[in-house]
Design an enzyme around this catalytic site. Sequence first.
Site, PDB file in Angstrom:
ATOM      1  N   LYS A 129       0.752  -1.154  -0.141  1.00  0.00           N
ATOM      2  CA  LYS A 129       0.062   0.118  -0.010  1.00  0.00           C
ATOM      3  C   LYS A 129       0.889   1.280  -0.004  1.00  0.00           C
ATOM      4  O   LYS A 129       0.488   2.279  -0.584  1.00  0.00           O
ATOM      5  CB  LYS A 129      -0.849  -0.019   1.192  1.00  0.00           C
ATOM      6  CG  LYS A 129      -2.167  -0.974   1.024  1.00  0.00           C
ATOM      7  CD  LYS A 129      -3.153  -0.656   1.943  1.00  0.00           C
ATOM      8  CE  LYS A 129      -4.282  -1.679   1.846  1.00  0.00           C
ATOM      9  NZ  LYS A 129      -5.468  -1.600   2.612  1.00  0.00           N
ATOM     10  N   LYS A 210      -4.643  -9.514  -6.184  1.00  0.00           N
ATOM     11  CA  LYS A 210      -5.768  -9.940  -5.471  1.00  0.00           C
ATOM     12  C   LYS A 210      -6.806  -8.866  -5.757  1.00  0.00           C
ATOM     13  O   LYS A 210      -6.384  -7.689  -6.224  1.00  0.00           O
ATOM     14  CB  LYS A 210      -5.629 -10.064  -4.092  1.00  0.00           C
ATOM     15  CG  LYS A 210      -5.432  -8.722  -3.223  1.00  0.00           C
ATOM     16  CD  LYS A 210      -5.782  -8.978  -1.769  1.00  0.00           C
ATOM     17  CE  LYS A 210      -5.869  -7.436  -0.995  1.00  0.00           C
ATOM     18  NZ  LYS A 210      -6.661  -7.522   0.008  1.00  0.00           N
ATOM     19  N   LYS A 213     -10.359  -3.428  -3.001  1.00  0.00           N
ATOM     20  CA  LYS A 213     -11.206  -1.898  -3.329  1.00  0.00           C
ATOM     21  C   LYS A 213     -10.407  -1.004  -3.519  1.00  0.00           C
ATOM     22  O   LYS A 213     -10.917  -0.029  -4.593  1.00  0.00           O
ATOM     23  CB  LYS A 213     -11.777  -1.608  -1.914  1.00  0.00           C
ATOM     24  CG  LYS A 213     -12.502  -2.620  -1.030  1.00  0.00           C
ATOM     25  CD  LYS A 213     -13.240  -2.232   0.036  1.00  0.00           C
ATOM     26  CE  LYS A 213     -13.484  -3.142   0.886  1.00  0.00           C
ATOM     27  NZ  LYS A 213     -12.322  -3.037   1.984  1.00  0.00           N
TER      28      LYS A 213
HETATM   29  N1  AQP Z   1      -9.237 -10.688  -3.260  1.00  0.00           N
HETATM   30  C1  AQP Z   1      -9.686 -11.018  -1.968  1.00  0.00           C
HETATM   31  N2  AQP Z   1     -10.140 -12.440  -1.795  1.00  0.00           N
HETATM   32  C2  AQP Z   1     -10.679 -13.121  -0.694  1.00  0.00           C
HETATM   33  N3  AQP Z   1     -10.686 -12.436   0.512  1.00  0.00           N
HETATM   34  C3  AQP Z   1     -10.591 -11.091   0.411  1.00  0.00           C
HETATM   35  N4  AQP Z   1     -10.565  -9.881   1.495  1.00  0.00           N
HETATM   36  C4  AQP Z   1      -9.915  -8.648   0.901  1.00  0.00           C
HETATM   37  N5  AQP Z   1      -9.877  -8.890  -0.542  1.00  0.00           N
HETATM   38  C5  AQP Z   1      -9.998 -10.444  -0.646  1.00  0.00           C
HETATM   39  C6  AQP Z   1     -10.999  -9.973   2.738  1.00  0.00           C
HETATM   40  O1  AQP Z   1     -12.141  -9.189   2.858  1.00  0.00           O
HETATM   41  C7  AQP Z   1     -12.165  -8.767   4.279  1.00  0.00           C
HETATM   42  C8  AQP Z   1     -12.063  -7.322   4.486  1.00  0.00           C
HETATM   43  O2  AQP Z   1     -10.934  -6.718   3.864  1.00  0.00           O
HETATM   44  P1  AQP Z   1     -10.768  -5.212   4.356  1.00  0.00           P
HETATM   45  O3  AQP Z   1     -11.782  -4.302   3.921  1.00  0.00           O
HETATM   46  O4  AQP Z   1     -10.299  -5.116   5.862  1.00  0.00           O
HETATM   47  O5  AQP Z   1      -9.425  -4.894   3.490  1.00  0.00           O
HETATM   48  P2  AQP Z   1      -8.432  -5.704   2.644  1.00  0.00           P
HETATM   49  O6  AQP Z   1      -8.181  -6.939   2.959  1.00  0.00           O
HETATM   50  O7  AQP Z   1      -7.230  -4.846   2.457  1.00  0.00           O
HETATM   51  O8  AQP Z   1      -9.146  -5.643   1.381  1.00  0.00           O
HETATM   52  P3  AQP Z   1      -9.214  -4.948  -0.044  1.00  0.00           P
HETATM   53  O9  AQP Z   1     -10.553  -5.188  -0.557  1.00  0.00           O
HETATM   54  O10 AQP Z   1      -8.155  -5.109  -0.680  1.00  0.00           O
HETATM   55  O11 AQP Z   1      -9.737  -3.284   0.482  1.00  0.00           O
HETATM   56  P4  AQP Z   1      -8.336  -2.275   0.299  1.00  0.00           P
HETATM   57  O12 AQP Z   1      -8.214  -2.286  -0.798  1.00  0.00           O
HETATM   58  O13 AQP Z   1      -8.821  -0.961   1.027  1.00  0.00           O
HETATM   59  O14 AQP Z   1      -7.123  -2.680   1.129  1.00  0.00           O
HETATM   60  C9  AQP Z   1     -10.732  -9.398   5.010  1.00  0.00           C
HETATM   61  O15 AQP Z   1     -11.075 -10.592   5.855  1.00  0.00           O
HETATM   62  C10 AQP Z   1     -10.028  -9.762   3.912  1.00  0.00           C
HETATM   63  O16 AQP Z   1      -9.206 -10.795   3.953  1.00  0.00           O
END
Ligand code: AQP
Length: 345
Positions: A129, A210, A213
């Site tokens: 990030k 992956k 968001k």
């Molecule tokens: N690509 C993914 N596949 C499976 N699980 C996923 N999670 C996130 N991306 C995937 C799971 O979703 C939960 C919530 O995630 P988060 O909002 O805490 O943030 P993150 O893990 O950083 O997910 P994002 O979507 O990638 O958000 P940003 O881009 O804002 O960082 C967690 O249980 C995560 O494992």
Amino acid sequence: MRRAVAVGTGVGHYPVPLVTRVFSGIQPSGALHLGNLLGAVRNWVVDQHEADSFFCVVDLHALTTPQDPAALRAATVGLAQLLMACGLDPEVCTLFVQSQVAAHTELAWLMECTVSFGELRRMTQFKDKSDRSDFVSAALFTYPALMAADILLYDTDRVPVGDDQRQHLELTRDVAIRFNSRYGDTFVVPEAVIPKAGARVMDLQSPTNKMSKSLDSPQGTIGVLDDLEQIDKKIKRAVTDTDGEVRFDPSNKPGVSNLLSILAACTGRTPEQTAEGYSQYGPLKSDTAAAVVEVLTPIQQRYRELAGDPAETARLLALGADKAAAVAGPVLQRARAAIGLLPRA
Ligand code: AQP
């Protein structure tokens, strides 16, 4: 560990519930996508009926990257409504917003004082990030300490998360064990629960990344609230490869393996079993698109109903925050006492 804590050695005796505790959280940092749903939220819906479950919209984590205030407020309410549309029932589980339970930030400081700089520096999510950001906040670096606080505040046994959170969960365990060994048994040491299928949903256009968001990849990301026809098109245009063989082999065939994982997660099978039914990419893509649309259609319908009543959502979240605070407060007091903070007279 829970039973060891229940008898209490470091800070005396305190009640620890005998039922299994589950905690997990999600950031209101962008639109909920298929990875969040299959990797985490769908499993929470099952967990709420099997364990004493706490689910949290982690708005403080979202602040680690700059947010527009009005958009953050709207995203927080919208995400809570979408979690309910996915099946979380505030009468069955405790659903709340992290910033509405002050114990999270207070325990986070104790966690920052327990985790080492070197441990935080090894977190791969920080590296990813921070490489993509113009402004890197100190909080983005210390984020795993707040996450440890979130989890430990609820005497959590199990943390259902996607595979990307594995490293943060290991750190939470290490911090809990260190705190317990320095100051006496205080925290339950939690375990990560990572699903067999859907644990790492990949971007449809760059399947070695992956689905995320915050990654700007509209064609590679399936939003839970995306138009269903667009979803069908995105899946049918997903990047595959040229050898034409349907096989689950994430290292050599990331695009095809991603489609198999998505279809498997939607239909309750393994990716290997799913691969047996296909010899061409076309039918695999069509069936994956149909399965995703089938999962998302009722969620979208329910969301439209809930979105019309933000006041009711705010009321339910306030009740959730009260329930969460009632559990978190005594755990925070336990940690304050253990570490040597002076109780108020
Ligand atoms: N690509 C993914 N596949 C499976 N699980 C996923 N999670 C996130 N991306 C995937 C799971 O979703 C939960 C919530 O995630 P988060 O909002 O805490 O943030 P993150 O893990 O950083 O997910 P994002 O979507 O990638 O958000 P940003 O881009 O804002 O960082 C967690 O249980 C995560 O494992």
